[in-house]
Design a protein around this motif. Structure first.
Motif, PDB file in Angstrom:
ATOM      1  N   ALA A 155     -78.744  -8.401  14.373  1.00  0.00           N
ATOM      2  CA  ALA A 155     -79.338  -9.685  14.264  1.00  0.00           C
ATOM      3  C   ALA A 155     -79.765 -10.392  13.014  1.00  0.00           C
ATOM      4  N   ALA A 156     -80.415  -9.422  12.372  1.00  0.00           N
ATOM      5  CA  ALA A 156     -80.902  -9.863  10.973  1.00  0.00           C
ATOM      6  C   ALA A 156     -79.934 -10.088   9.659  1.00  0.00           C
ATOM      7  N   GLU A 157     -78.748  -9.566  10.052  1.00  0.00           N
ATOM      8  CA  GLU A 157     -77.614  -9.979   8.945  1.00  0.00           C
ATOM      9  C   GLU A 157     -76.725 -10.970   9.473  1.00  0.00           C
ATOM     10  N   PRO A 158     -76.654 -12.221   9.046  1.00  0.00           N
ATOM     11  CA  PRO A 158     -75.537 -13.216   9.510  1.00  0.00           C
ATOM     12  C   PRO A 158     -73.893 -12.961   9.501  1.00  0.00           C
ATOM     13  N   LEU A 159     -73.516 -12.086   8.396  1.00  0.00           N
ATOM     14  CA  LEU A 159     -72.237 -11.729   8.424  1.00  0.00           C
ATOM     15  C   LEU A 159     -71.971 -10.781   9.457  1.00  0.00           C
ATOM     16  N   ARG A 160     -73.011  -9.763   9.889  1.00  0.00           N
ATOM     17  CA  ARG A 160     -72.724  -8.928  11.015  1.00  0.00           C
ATOM     18  C   ARG A 160     -72.581  -9.699  12.231  1.00  0.00           C
ATOM     19  N   VAL A 161     -73.466 -10.875  12.486  1.00  0.00           N
ATOM     20  CA  VAL A 161     -73.483 -11.575  13.656  1.00  0.00           C
ATOM     21  C   VAL A 161     -72.118 -12.306  13.689  1.00  0.00           C
ATOM     22  N   ILE A 162     -71.621 -12.837  12.761  1.00  0.00           N
ATOM     23  CA  ILE A 162     -70.230 -13.299  12.902  1.00  0.00           C
ATOM     24  C   ILE A 162     -69.184 -12.402  13.238  1.00  0.00           C
ATOM     25  N   VAL A 163     -69.236 -11.243  12.667  1.00  0.00           N
ATOM     26  CA  VAL A 163     -68.165 -10.231  13.064  1.00  0.00           C
ATOM     27  C   VAL A 163     -68.350  -9.851  14.685  1.00  0.00           C
ATOM     28  N   LEU A 164     -69.564  -9.958  14.930  1.00  0.00           N
ATOM     29  CA  LEU A 164     -69.816  -9.668  16.540  1.00  0.00           C
ATOM     30  C   LEU A 164     -69.098 -10.740  17.156  1.00  0.00           C
ATOM     31  N   VAL A 165     -69.565 -12.043  16.829  1.00  0.00           N
ATOM     32  CA  VAL A 165     -69.095 -13.005  17.809  1.00  0.00           C
ATOM     33  C   VAL A 165     -67.481 -13.143  17.636  1.00  0.00           C
ATOM     34  N   ALA A 166     -66.790 -12.797  16.494  1.00  0.00           N
ATOM     35  CA  ALA A 166     -65.285 -12.979  16.293  1.00  0.00           C
ATOM     36  C   ALA A 166     -64.648 -11.806  16.966  1.00  0.00           C
ATOM     37  N   GLY A 167     -65.297 -10.463  17.066  1.00  0.00           N
ATOM     38  CA  GLY A 167     -64.952  -9.449  17.831  1.00  0.00           C
ATOM     39  C   GLY A 167     -64.792  -9.636  19.320  1.00  0.00           C
ATOM     40  N   ALA A 168     -66.024 -10.568  19.915  1.00  0.00           N
ATOM     41  CA  ALA A 168     -65.875 -10.881  21.321  1.00  0.00           C
ATOM     42  C   ALA A 168     -64.662 -11.706  21.715  1.00  0.00           C
ATOM     43  N   PHE A 169     -64.442 -12.591  20.704  1.00  0.00           N
ATOM     44  CA  PHE A 169     -63.393 -13.638  20.775  1.00  0.00           C
ATOM     45  C   PHE A 169     -62.107 -13.024  20.879  1.00  0.00           C
ATOM     46  N   PHE A 170     -61.853 -12.030  19.885  1.00  0.00           N
ATOM     47  CA  PHE A 170     -60.418 -11.119  20.206  1.00  0.00           C
ATOM     48  C   PHE A 170     -60.482 -10.328  21.478  1.00  0.00           C
ATOM     49  N   TRP A 171     -61.753  -9.844  22.017  1.00  0.00           N
ATOM     50  CA  TRP A 171     -61.537  -9.221  23.131  1.00  0.00           C
ATOM     51  C   TRP A 171     -61.340  -9.913  24.227  1.00  0.00           C
ATOM     52  N   LEU A 172     -61.492 -11.156  24.091  1.00  0.00           N
ATOM     53  CA  LEU A 172     -61.421 -12.142  25.431  1.00  0.00           C
ATOM     54  C   LEU A 172     -59.956 -12.603  25.292  1.00  0.00           C
ATOM     55  N   VAL A 173     -59.467 -12.659  23.955  1.00  0.00           N
ATOM     56  CA  VAL A 173     -57.888 -12.993  24.040  1.00  0.00           C
ATOM     57  C   VAL A 173     -56.932 -11.905  25.006  1.00  0.00           C
ATOM     58  N   SER A 174     -57.379 -10.439  24.599  1.00  0.00           N
ATOM     59  CA  SER A 174     -56.573  -9.523  25.049  1.00  0.00           C
ATOM     60  C   SER A 174     -56.926  -9.595  26.649  1.00  0.00           C
ATOM     61  N   LEU A 175     -58.001  -9.863  27.120  1.00  0.00           N
ATOM     62  CA  LEU A 175     -58.125 -10.070  28.490  1.00  0.00           C
ATOM     63  C   LEU A 175     -57.337 -11.093  29.352  1.00  0.00           C
ATOM     64  N   LEU A 176     -57.228 -12.120  28.594  1.00  0.00           N
ATOM     65  CA  LEU A 176     -56.678 -13.560  29.106  1.00  0.00           C
ATOM     66  C   LEU A 176     -55.159 -12.956  29.218  1.00  0.00           C
ATOM     67  N   LEU A 177     -54.525 -12.318  28.122  1.00  0.00           N
ATOM     68  CA  LEU A 177     -53.151 -11.893  28.202  1.00  0.00           C
ATOM     69  C   LEU A 177     -52.782 -11.047  29.298  1.00  0.00           C
ATOM     70  N   ALA A 178     -53.805 -10.030  29.269  1.00  0.00           N
ATOM     71  CA  ALA A 178     -53.551  -8.792  30.417  1.00  0.00           C
ATOM     72  C   ALA A 178     -53.774  -9.654  31.787  1.00  0.00           C
ATOM     73  N   SER A 179     -54.612 -10.633  31.988  1.00  0.00           N
ATOM     74  CA  SER A 179     -54.671 -11.145  33.240  1.00  0.00           C
ATOM     75  C   SER A 179     -53.393 -11.959  33.461  1.00  0.00           C
ATOM     76  N   LEU A 180     -52.832 -12.804  32.727  1.00  0.00           N
ATOM     77  CA  LEU A 180     -51.693 -13.506  32.983  1.00  0.00           C
ATOM     78  C   LEU A 180     -50.718 -12.465  33.259  1.00  0.00           C
ATOM     79  N   ILE A 181     -50.349 -11.275  32.644  1.00  0.00           N
ATOM     80  CA  ILE A 181     -49.440 -10.421  32.910  1.00  0.00           C
ATOM     81  C   ILE A 181     -49.664  -9.999  34.540  1.00  0.00           C
ATOM     82  N   TRP A 182     -50.818  -9.467  34.717  1.00  0.00           N
ATOM     83  CA  TRP A 182     -51.027  -8.967  36.075  1.00  0.00           C
ATOM     84  C   TRP A 182     -50.813 -10.077  37.179  1.00  0.00           C
ATOM     85  N   PHE A 183     -51.414 -11.260  37.030  1.00  0.00           N
ATOM     86  CA  PHE A 183     -51.265 -12.426  37.831  1.00  0.00           C
ATOM     87  C   PHE A 183     -49.661 -12.799  38.008  1.00  0.00           C
TER      88      PHE A 183
END
Length: 265
Positions: free
Chosen positions: A26-54
């Motif tokens: 929380a105290a480091e802005p660059l780490r917060v950016i990396v944290l948020v961007a990593g969550a976005f990458f995981w969400l994209v992977s979940l979206l693709l996996a959901s589409l394949i399963w659906f």
């Protein structure tokens, strides 16, 4: 009672992750950016996996229970593989970002190391994965109703919370090991990370036989934690220092007489 179960299970599931974010990110802005961007990458992977399963479910016989269960296992495996593929893509992106930050910095070094980015990205994958795996369970824990009244296990909520906590920690450890393996081109380490992720996901299908799933998953978490610790540069000496609570004496006595310039005659 529902509120107590909700806050208790939420604290178990996300307490360690929240502490790690507050203390190390929380105290480091660059780490917060990396944290948020990593969550976005995981969400994209979940979206693709959901589409394949659906798509696979709608193209199959929806009345065949065994086939649908097999497709569920297939979807979980595809989700794991896509998560690791996007972890690799995120590594490539952070590698480029690290080189760019080093170029524009005054001393020629990046303000955030690749190991720090590996840790934060793994933590982001774990947090967002834990949120999506347990959020509906936490919502149901508020009530109304009582778990186990129809003969089901009364430990459903508490075991789900512990499984989520292990999953968050595992993603953090996997991130550290995965990035180090990519940097050093240790492909066997990458294979072990993917295999352990697949194994962990497969063990959850043993529920509600929680002893067969929870215990092995925590053993995997402990092993991965030790591996990530040594990968990040840790040692038994550091552990002993931490447990003994001893601090090194950094006091120095400087002899100024040795630094004095001799007087001229």
């Amino acid at each position: 009672m529902g509120a107590a179960v909700f806050f208790g299970c939420a604290g178990i599931a996300f307490g360690p992750a929240l502490a790690l974010v507050l203390l190390t990110v929380a105290a480091e802005p660059l780490r917060v950016i990396v944290l948020v961007a990593g969550a976005f990458f995981w969400l994209v992977s979940l979206l693709l996996a959901s589409l394949i399963w659906f798509i696979s479910v709608h193209l199959s016989d929806r009345e065949d229970a065994k086939l649908q269960y097999g497709l569920l296992i297939f979807g979980a495996a595809v989700s794991v593989l896509l998560q690791e593929a996007f972890r690799f893509a995120y590594f490539k992106l952070l590698k480029k970002a690290d080189e760019g930050l080093a170029t524009i910095s005054e001393d020629g070094r990046s303000p955030i190391s690749l190991r720090q980015m590996a840790y934060v990205s793994g933590l982001s994958f774990g947090i967002i994965s834990g949120v999506f795996s347990v959020i509906n369970i936490l919502a149901d824990s508020i009530g109304p109703g009582i778990v186990g009244i129809h003969g089901d296990s009364p430990y459903y909520f508490i075991t789900s919370a512990f499984l989520t906590m292990a999953l968050v920690l595992l993603h953090t450890f996997w991130g550290v090991i995965f990035f180090d393996a990519c940097e050093k081109r240790h492909y066997w380490c990458l294979g072990l990370v993917v295999a352990s992720h697949l194994l962990t996901s497969g063990l959850t299908f043993l529920n509600p036989w929680y002893e067969a799933s929870l215990v092995p998953i925590f053993i995997i978490t402990l092993c991965m934690g030790l591996w990530a610790f040594f990968t990040a540069g840790g040692s038994f000496r550091n552990i002993l220092k931490c447990l003994s609570c001893k601090q090194e004496d950094h006091s120095r006595v400087m002899m100024y007489s040795a630094l004095q310039v001799p007087f001229e005659d």
